[in-house]
Design a protein around this motif. Structure first.
Motif, PDB file in Angstrom:
ATOM      1  N   PRO A  96       0.826  -1.223   0.000  1.00 49.13           N
ATOM      2  CA  PRO A  96       0.000   0.000   0.000  1.00 49.13           C
ATOM      3  C   PRO A  96       0.852   1.262   0.000  1.00 49.13           C
ATOM      4  O   PRO A  96       1.849   1.369   0.713  1.00 49.13           O
ATOM      5  CB  PRO A  96      -0.794  -0.129   1.294  1.00 49.13           C
ATOM      6  CG  PRO A  96       0.032  -1.004   2.180  1.00 49.13           C
ATOM      7  CD  PRO A  96       0.767  -1.945   1.271  1.00 49.13           C
ATOM      8  N   VAL A  97       0.463   2.205  -0.835  1.00 51.18           N
ATOM      9  CA  VAL A  97       1.080   3.528  -0.894  1.00 51.18           C
ATOM     10  C   VAL A  97      -0.078   4.532  -0.905  1.00 51.18           C
ATOM     11  O   VAL A  97      -0.608   4.874  -1.966  1.00 51.18           O
ATOM     12  CB  VAL A  97       1.967   3.713  -2.131  1.00 51.18           C
ATOM     13  CG1 VAL A  97       2.581   5.114  -2.137  1.00 51.18           C
ATOM     14  CG2 VAL A  97       3.056   2.656  -2.188  1.00 51.18           C
ATOM     15  N   GLY A  98      -0.455   4.986   0.283  1.00 48.74           N
ATOM     16  CA  GLY A  98      -1.619   5.858   0.372  1.00 48.74           C
ATOM     17  C   GLY A  98      -2.878   5.064   0.047  1.00 48.74           C
ATOM     18  O   GLY A  98      -3.143   3.998   0.609  1.00 48.74           O
ATOM     19  N   THR A  99      -3.648   5.575  -0.885  1.00 49.31           N
ATOM     20  CA  THR A  99      -4.861   4.883  -1.323  1.00 49.31           C
ATOM     21  C   THR A  99      -4.606   3.951  -2.516  1.00 49.31           C
ATOM     22  O   THR A  99      -5.530   3.315  -3.026  1.00 49.31           O
ATOM     23  CB  THR A  99      -5.937   5.915  -1.709  1.00 49.31           C
ATOM     24  OG1 THR A  99      -5.427   6.758  -2.757  1.00 49.31           O
ATOM     25  CG2 THR A  99      -6.310   6.775  -0.511  1.00 49.31           C
ATOM     26  N   TRP A 100      -3.355   3.851  -2.943  1.00 54.82           N
ATOM     27  CA  TRP A 100      -3.007   3.033  -4.088  1.00 54.82           C
ATOM     28  C   TRP A 100      -2.185   1.831  -3.632  1.00 54.82           C
ATOM     29  O   TRP A 100      -1.695   1.779  -2.501  1.00 54.82           O
ATOM     30  CB  TRP A 100      -2.216   3.838  -5.120  1.00 54.82           C
ATOM     31  CG  TRP A 100      -3.021   4.944  -5.757  1.00 54.82           C
ATOM     32  CD1 TRP A 100      -3.292   6.172  -5.228  1.00 54.82           C
ATOM     33  CD2 TRP A 100      -3.671   4.904  -7.024  1.00 54.82           C
ATOM     34  NE1 TRP A 100      -4.064   6.913  -6.089  1.00 54.82           N
ATOM     35  CE2 TRP A 100      -4.311   6.168  -7.207  1.00 54.82           C
ATOM     36  CE3 TRP A 100      -3.769   3.947  -8.036  1.00 54.82           C
ATOM     37  CZ2 TRP A 100      -5.034   6.468  -8.342  1.00 54.82           C
ATOM     38  CZ3 TRP A 100      -4.488   4.258  -9.180  1.00 54.82           C
ATOM     39  CH2 TRP A 100      -5.118   5.504  -9.323  1.00 54.82           C
ATOM     40  N   TYR A 101      -2.001   0.876  -4.535  1.00 54.39           N
ATOM     41  CA  TYR A 101      -1.204  -0.312  -4.270  1.00 54.39           C
ATOM     42  C   TYR A 101      -0.185  -0.519  -5.389  1.00 54.39           C
ATOM     43  O   TYR A 101      -0.511  -0.367  -6.571  1.00 54.39           O
ATOM     44  CB  TYR A 101      -2.091  -1.565  -4.192  1.00 54.39           C
ATOM     45  CG  TYR A 101      -2.979  -1.629  -2.970  1.00 54.39           C
ATOM     46  CD1 TYR A 101      -2.524  -2.198  -1.780  1.00 54.39           C
ATOM     47  CD2 TYR A 101      -4.269  -1.119  -3.013  1.00 54.39           C
ATOM     48  CE1 TYR A 101      -3.340  -2.260  -0.665  1.00 54.39           C
ATOM     49  CE2 TYR A 101      -5.099  -1.177  -1.910  1.00 54.39           C
ATOM     50  CZ  TYR A 101      -4.625  -1.751  -0.735  1.00 54.39           C
ATOM     51  OH  TYR A 101      -5.432  -1.804   0.374  1.00 54.39           O
TER      52      TYR A 101
END
Length: 254
Positions: A96-101
């Motif tokens: 996970p990177v913030g709201t993204w993957y």
């Protein structure tokens, strides 16, 4: 002298029939590219490593060092297949990177792995040919295959001129080092730019001098090299044929 060229002249397989080596390398490369399984490329990779290191006598660390060059490009190239940026995590991995993957699927991992193995095995076929066969022998095989003489001539001239460029570039770099031209990063950049400009001018002069030398030796448009004939052995041809049949079975049936 280029390292690969030097190793080639020292190889224990240098005097094996060049046509045999060329046919083995090209058919193995083709089957690696067309293979639908991972076993055929793995067999080619292993066989080429044994032939080049054990039979050819090429030092293992040299061979591994040469393989690391294409391996680095393969890792960077297959990263686009393995890694995706998505809001939905996939089944292989997900960071996970913030709201993204930063994620990837099992299918992409398997496909990327197969692509790497196939490409690296294909590279070992070219390494086997170049590390165990001289350039003149390779050009002789291409001539037997009726490749246009103009193409063979250009290949020979380009091959010869590579050494001229390397010798000129090496002399310029030694001169720059003796004048502390690469003492800092900025001076190194300027020295590299100066070397490139000088190399272009000197390359034109040396190419002219090389052509004049060829003309003075009655050059008529063809460079004639006396080939060294090494007759093919029946047992070697049988072994190559059997290997390619097994390889084809692994490539298409497994």
């Amino acid at each position: 002298m280029i390292v690969i060229d030097k190793l080639c002249y020292q190889s224990g397989l240098r005097y094996v029939n060049a046509t045999e080596k060329f046919v083995y390398a090209m058919f193995s490369l083709l089957l690696c590219v067309l293979s639908r399984s991972v076993w055929a490329p793995l067999l080619v990779f292993t066989a080429n490593g044994i032939l080049t290191v054990k039979k050819g006598g090429i030092p293992l660390f040299r061979y591994i060092k040469l393989l690391l060059i294409p391996a680095g490009f393969l890792l960077v190239g297959t990263a686009a297949i393995l890694v995706n940026i998505s809001k939905t995590p996939l089944d292989a991995f997900a960071f996970p990177v913030g709201t993204w993957y930063i994620t990837g699927s099992r299918a992409s991992v398997l496909w990327g792995g197969l692509l790497c193995v196939r490409a690296l095995a294909a590279v070992t076929c070219l390494y086997f040919l170049s590390l165990n066969t001289t350039m003149t022998d390779i050009l002789g095989v291409l001539a037997k295959l009726h490749l246009p003489p103009l193409v063979i001539e250009l290949m020979m001239l380009v091959y010869r001129f590579i050494f001229v460029l390397l010798e000129t570039a090496s002399a310029i770099m030694v001169s720059q080092e003796s004048r502390l031209g690469n003492r800092t990063f900025g001076s190194g950049i300027r020295a590299f730019g100066g070397m490139t400009a000088s190399l272009f001018i000197l390359a034109l002069r040396k190419s002219g001098a090389l052509y004049d030398a060829m003309e003075s030796r009655c050059y008529d448009g063809r460079i004639r090299v006396l080939p060294q004939e090494n007759p093919a052995k029946t047992e070697e041809m049988i072994m190559i044929g059997a290997f390619e049949i097994v390889l084809a079975a692994l490539a298409f049936l497994v």
